[in-house]
Design an enzyme around this catalytic site. Structure first.
Site, PDB file in Angstrom:
ATOM      1  N   GLY A  32       0.729  -1.239  -0.103  1.00  0.00           N
ATOM      2  CA  GLY A  32      -0.056   0.096  -0.015  1.00  0.00           C
ATOM      3  C   GLY A  32       0.811   1.043   0.049  1.00  0.00           C
ATOM      4  N   SER A  33       0.073   2.442  -0.076  1.00  0.00           N
ATOM      5  CA  SER A  33       0.926   3.765  -0.024  1.00  0.00           C
ATOM      6  C   SER A  33       1.601   4.035   1.053  1.00  0.00           C
ATOM      7  CB  SER A  33      -0.064   4.743  -0.544  1.00  0.00           C
ATOM      8  OG  SER A  33      -0.992   4.817   0.639  1.00  0.00           O
ATOM      9  N   THR A  34       1.112   3.681   2.251  1.00  0.00           N
ATOM     10  CA  THR A  34       1.943   4.131   3.320  1.00  0.00           C
ATOM     11  C   THR A  34       3.126   3.123   3.655  1.00  0.00           C
ATOM     12  OG1 THR A  34      -0.104   4.419   4.432  1.00  0.00           O
ATOM     13  CG2 THR A  34       1.578   4.456   6.093  1.00  0.00           C
ATOM     14  N   ASP A  84       2.884  -3.032   8.294  1.00  0.00           N
ATOM     15  CA  ASP A  84       1.618  -3.011   7.278  1.00  0.00           C
ATOM     16  C   ASP A  84       0.881  -1.650   7.721  1.00  0.00           C
ATOM     17  OD1 ASP A  84       0.363  -3.383   5.148  1.00  0.00           O
ATOM     18  OD2 ASP A  84      -0.301  -5.314   5.389  1.00  0.00           O
ATOM     19  N   GLY A  85       0.044  -1.297   6.574  1.00  0.00           N
ATOM     20  CA  GLY A  85      -0.887  -0.252   6.674  1.00  0.00           C
ATOM     21  C   GLY A  85      -2.320  -1.141   7.036  1.00  0.00           C
ATOM     22  N   ALA A  86      -3.313  -0.313   6.940  1.00  0.00           N
ATOM     23  CA  ALA A  86      -4.843  -0.884   7.005  1.00  0.00           C
ATOM     24  C   ALA A  86      -6.008   0.301   6.437  1.00  0.00           C
ATOM     25  CB  ALA A  86      -5.146  -1.013   8.508  1.00  0.00           C
ATOM     26  N   ASP A  87      -6.850  -0.258   6.082  1.00  0.00           N
ATOM     27  CA  ASP A  87      -8.066   0.655   5.671  1.00  0.00           C
ATOM     28  C   ASP A  87      -8.802   1.111   6.576  1.00  0.00           C
ATOM     29  OD1 ASP A  87      -7.376  -0.088   2.823  1.00  0.00           O
ATOM     30  OD2 ASP A  87      -7.758  -1.816   3.019  1.00  0.00           O
ATOM     31  N   GLU A 106      -0.977 -10.495   2.630  1.00  0.00           N
ATOM     32  CA  GLU A 106      -0.800  -9.764   3.994  1.00  0.00           C
ATOM     33  C   GLU A 106      -1.030 -10.473   5.235  1.00  0.00           C
ATOM     34  OE1 GLU A 106      -1.553  -5.405   2.008  1.00  0.00           O
ATOM     35  OE2 GLU A 106      -3.078  -6.351   3.035  1.00  0.00           O
TER      36      GLU A 106
HETATM   37  C1  5RP Z   1      -3.387  -3.362   0.707  1.00  0.00           C
HETATM   38  C2  5RP Z   1      -3.762  -3.139   1.962  1.00  0.00           C
HETATM   39  C3  5RP Z   1      -3.391  -1.544   2.516  1.00  0.00           C
HETATM   40  O1  5RP Z   1      -2.670  -1.772   3.642  1.00  0.00           O
HETATM   41  C4  5RP Z   1      -4.328  -0.911   2.804  1.00  0.00           C
HETATM   42  O2  5RP Z   1      -5.208  -0.717   1.616  1.00  0.00           O
HETATM   43  C5  5RP Z   1      -3.867   0.598   3.222  1.00  0.00           C
HETATM   44  O3  5RP Z   1      -3.385   1.256   2.075  1.00  0.00           O
HETATM   45  P1  5RP Z   1      -2.845   2.587   2.003  1.00  0.00           P
HETATM   46  O4  5RP Z   1      -1.643   2.578   2.988  1.00  0.00           O
HETATM   47  O5  5RP Z   1      -2.744   2.869   0.613  1.00  0.00           O
HETATM   48  O6  5RP Z   1      -4.172   3.565   2.602  1.00  0.00           O
HETATM   49  O7  5RP Z   1      -4.623  -3.759   2.880  1.00  0.00           O
HETATM   50  O8  5RP Z   1      -4.100  -4.677   0.505  1.00  0.00           O
END
Ligand code: 5RP
Length: 225
Positions: A32-34, A84-87, A106
């Site tokens: 993801g972007s983060t 990792d990031g998250a939504d 993930e």
């Molecule tokens: C990818 C994910 C990402 O961690 C999630 O979508 C967050 O992404 P971003 O940092 O771009 O907001 O689960 O499958």
């Protein structure tokens, strides 16, 4: 002074995650972007990272650019830290993930790791999961049958247009399910034949949440439950 941009918040969260990188140990890295911002910060400390297990092909490419060797999960004995990031992240550190379609790898790497460090901006923190459409990775031949099963559970599933996962599967984005018992919902969805993974991370929650907001960065350990 104006509020920091989303990009600045991602940078602040990613910077705070560096303190959890264990020198000399394999690092797990999400997608993801983060996470991309986090990976861009690893280059100066690459000599301390013998290798990384990555949750997506795009993260692998970013890690290679940062000069960090990519390792197969089957080739490593342990992963002390996974970043990792998250939504969405709730007060118990359960997550919705998969906005970037990398949820299966993930969840595999997060589950294989000792400590899951989740890096988010404050907009991702929610009282209850379920506003973000729930991503589900599905074997292509099961798309219609799973869509019907989800409808019987009260959900509306939409195929994510133009997306094929790194595993060759499709993504359904689902709205309308009840998230009152997230762990139960995670299990029930996994019972549907053809579901590879769903984006609820309740069984394997985050251990640490690094959250960047307009007032600064907080680093919290998961509350004992
Ligand atoms: C990818 C994910 C990402 O961690 C999630 O979508 C967050 O992404 P971003 O940092 O771009 O907001 O689960 O499958």
């Amino acid at each position: 002074m104006s509020d920091p941009s989303k990009e600045t918040l991602k940078l602040h969260a990613a910077q705070a995650a560096l303190q959890f990188v264990v020198p000399g140990a394999i690092l797990g890295v999400g997608s993801g972007s983060t996470v991309n911002v986090f990976v861009s910060l690893l280059e100066p400390i690459r000599s301390t990272i013998p290798g990384a297990v990555a949750a997506s092909k795009s993260t692998e490419a970013a890690l290679r650019t940062a000069g960090i060797p990519i390792l197969d999960l089957n080739a490593v004995e342990s992963i002390p830290v996974y970043v990792d990031g998250a939504d969405e992240i709730d007060p118990d550190f359960s997550l919705i993930k998969g906005g970037g379609a990398a949820l299966t790898r993930e969840k595999i790497i997060a589950t294989a790791s000792d400590t899951f460090v989740c890096i988010v901006d404050a907009s991702k923190r929610v009282k209850q999961l379920g506003t973000f459409p729930l991503p589900i990775e599905v074997v292509p031949m099961a798309i219609n049958s799973i869509t019907r099963s989800i409808a019987r559970m009260g959900g509306i599933a939409t195929v994510r247009a133009g997306v094929v996962t790194d595993n060759g599967n499709l993504i359904l984005d689902v709205r309308g399910l009840s998230f009152v018992d997230t762990a139960l919902l995670e299990s029930e969805l996994n019972q549907l034949p053809g579901v590879v993974t769903n984006g609820i991370f309740a069984k394997r929650r985050a251990d640490i949440c690094i959250c960047a907001g307009v007032d600064g960065v907080t680093v919290e350990r998961r509350p004992a439950t």
